[in-house]
Design a protein around this motif. Structure first.
Motif, PDB file in Angstrom:
ATOM      1  N   ILE A  79       4.959   1.681   4.002  1.00 45.01           N
ATOM      2  CA  ILE A  79       4.721   3.124   3.975  1.00 45.01           C
ATOM      3  C   ILE A  79       5.286   3.722   2.687  1.00 45.01           C
ATOM      4  O   ILE A  79       4.654   4.575   2.055  1.00 45.01           O
ATOM      5  CB  ILE A  79       5.318   3.801   5.224  1.00 45.01           C
ATOM      6  N   ALA A  80       6.476   3.256   2.271  1.00 47.58           N
ATOM      7  CA  ALA A  80       7.068   3.735   1.017  1.00 47.58           C
ATOM      8  C   ALA A  80       6.173   3.388  -0.167  1.00 47.58           C
ATOM      9  O   ALA A  80       5.994   4.211  -1.079  1.00 47.58           O
ATOM     10  CB  ALA A  80       8.459   3.142   0.830  1.00 47.58           C
ATOM     11  N   PHE A  81       5.584   2.195  -0.154  1.00 48.34           N
ATOM     12  CA  PHE A  81       4.661   1.807  -1.223  1.00 48.34           C
ATOM     13  C   PHE A  81       3.463   2.750  -1.285  1.00 48.34           C
ATOM     14  O   PHE A  81       3.069   3.205  -2.365  1.00 48.34           O
ATOM     15  CB  PHE A  81       4.191   0.359  -1.019  1.00 48.34           C
ATOM     16  N   LEU A  82       2.897   3.068  -0.130  1.00 54.86           N
ATOM     17  CA  LEU A  82       1.762   3.995  -0.103  1.00 54.86           C
ATOM     18  C   LEU A  82       2.170   5.395  -0.565  1.00 54.86           C
ATOM     19  O   LEU A  82       1.388   6.097  -1.209  1.00 54.86           O
ATOM     20  CB  LEU A  82       1.156   4.046   1.292  1.00 54.86           C
ATOM     21  N   LEU A  83       3.392   5.793  -0.255  1.00 58.21           N
ATOM     22  CA  LEU A  83       3.884   7.089  -0.735  1.00 58.21           C
ATOM     23  C   LEU A  83       4.054   7.079  -2.248  1.00 58.21           C
ATOM     24  O   LEU A  83       3.749   8.076  -2.918  1.00 58.21           O
ATOM     25  CB  LEU A  83       5.214   7.439  -0.069  1.00 58.21           C
ATOM     26  N   ILE A  84       4.526   5.979  -2.801  1.00 58.63           N
ATOM     27  CA  ILE A  84       4.697   5.883  -4.255  1.00 58.63           C
ATOM     28  C   ILE A  84       3.355   5.995  -4.965  1.00 58.63           C
ATOM     29  O   ILE A  84       3.268   6.570  -6.055  1.00 58.63           O
ATOM     30  CB  ILE A  84       5.431   4.573  -4.624  1.00 58.63           C
ATOM     31  N   LEU A  85       2.302   5.490  -4.342  1.00 56.59           N
ATOM     32  CA  LEU A  85       0.967   5.613  -4.939  1.00 56.59           C
ATOM     33  C   LEU A  85       0.545   7.076  -5.058  1.00 56.59           C
ATOM     34  O   LEU A  85      -0.232   7.432  -5.941  1.00 56.59           O
ATOM     35  CB  LEU A  85      -0.063   4.837  -4.112  1.00 56.59           C
ATOM     36  N   ILE A  90       2.870  14.252  -4.321  1.00 52.72           N
ATOM     37  CA  ILE A  90       4.112  14.631  -3.639  1.00 52.72           C
ATOM     38  C   ILE A  90       4.957  15.511  -4.557  1.00 52.72           C
ATOM     39  O   ILE A  90       5.527  16.513  -4.121  1.00 52.72           O
ATOM     40  CB  ILE A  90       4.902  13.378  -3.205  1.00 52.72           C
ATOM     41  N   LYS A  91       5.013  15.143  -5.832  1.00 51.50           N
ATOM     42  CA  LYS A  91       5.769  15.937  -6.802  1.00 51.50           C
ATOM     43  C   LYS A  91       5.199  17.354  -6.899  1.00 51.50           C
ATOM     44  O   LYS A  91       5.950  18.331  -6.896  1.00 51.50           O
ATOM     45  CB  LYS A  91       5.745  15.243  -8.163  1.00 51.50           C
ATOM     46  N   LYS A  92       3.885  17.470  -6.946  1.00 52.68           N
ATOM     47  CA  LYS A  92       3.265  18.796  -6.985  1.00 52.68           C
ATOM     48  C   LYS A  92       3.547  19.573  -5.707  1.00 52.68           C
ATOM     49  O   LYS A  92       3.827  20.765  -5.739  1.00 52.68           O
ATOM     50  CB  LYS A  92       1.745  18.674  -7.177  1.00 52.68           C
TER      51      LYS A  92
END
Length: 135
Positions: A79-85, A90-92
């Protein structure tokens, strides 16, 4: 109870409430369902990451069996890997779109200092309240 293992105590505690177990299951199913659609993917990832990180930490700190720990670690890392993609989105989401009601603008130092003092005093009073509440 102090002679029981962390794993036994965890299963006993979380198994006490059937509603809690059902709620966790429903949140996991809802999060997985949200992963199926591009528009809700990020929301589903955020829900599942929070939930799986919590489960992984429970597995680590309460010494659950290795199978449960490995499964939760792999799932959380995935899940963390998919979030990093989706890092840019997420930053925006977190840093560029602050609602206007959350922004605080004032030129008065007196107001700023009063709010700071209120935060300090209220936290001290809450701590004193908890101390007397707990005994």
């Amino acid at each position: 109870m102090s002679h029981q293992s962390g794993e036994w105590l965890t299963w006993f505690y979380f198994g006490y409430s059937e509603a809690f177990g059902m709620t966790i299951a429903i949140v996991q199913i809802l999060g997985a369902y949200l992963l199926l659609f591009r528009k809700s993917l990020l929301f589903g990832l955020l829900i599942l990451f929070a939930l799986m990180l919590n489960i992984t930490l429970i597995n680590i700190f309460y010494h659950m069996n290795a199978g449960a720990l490995i499964q939760s670690l792999i799932t959380t890392i995935g899940i963390a890997f998919l979030l990093i993609l989706d890092y840019e989105r997420i930053k925006k989401l977190l840093f560029n779109s602050v609602p206007s009601w959350l922004t605080y603008t004032t030129s008065s130092n007196r107001t700023k200092n009063a709010l700071r003092l209120f935060a300090i005093i209220s936290s001290i009073l809450f701590t004193i309240y908890l101390k007397f509440l707990m005994g």
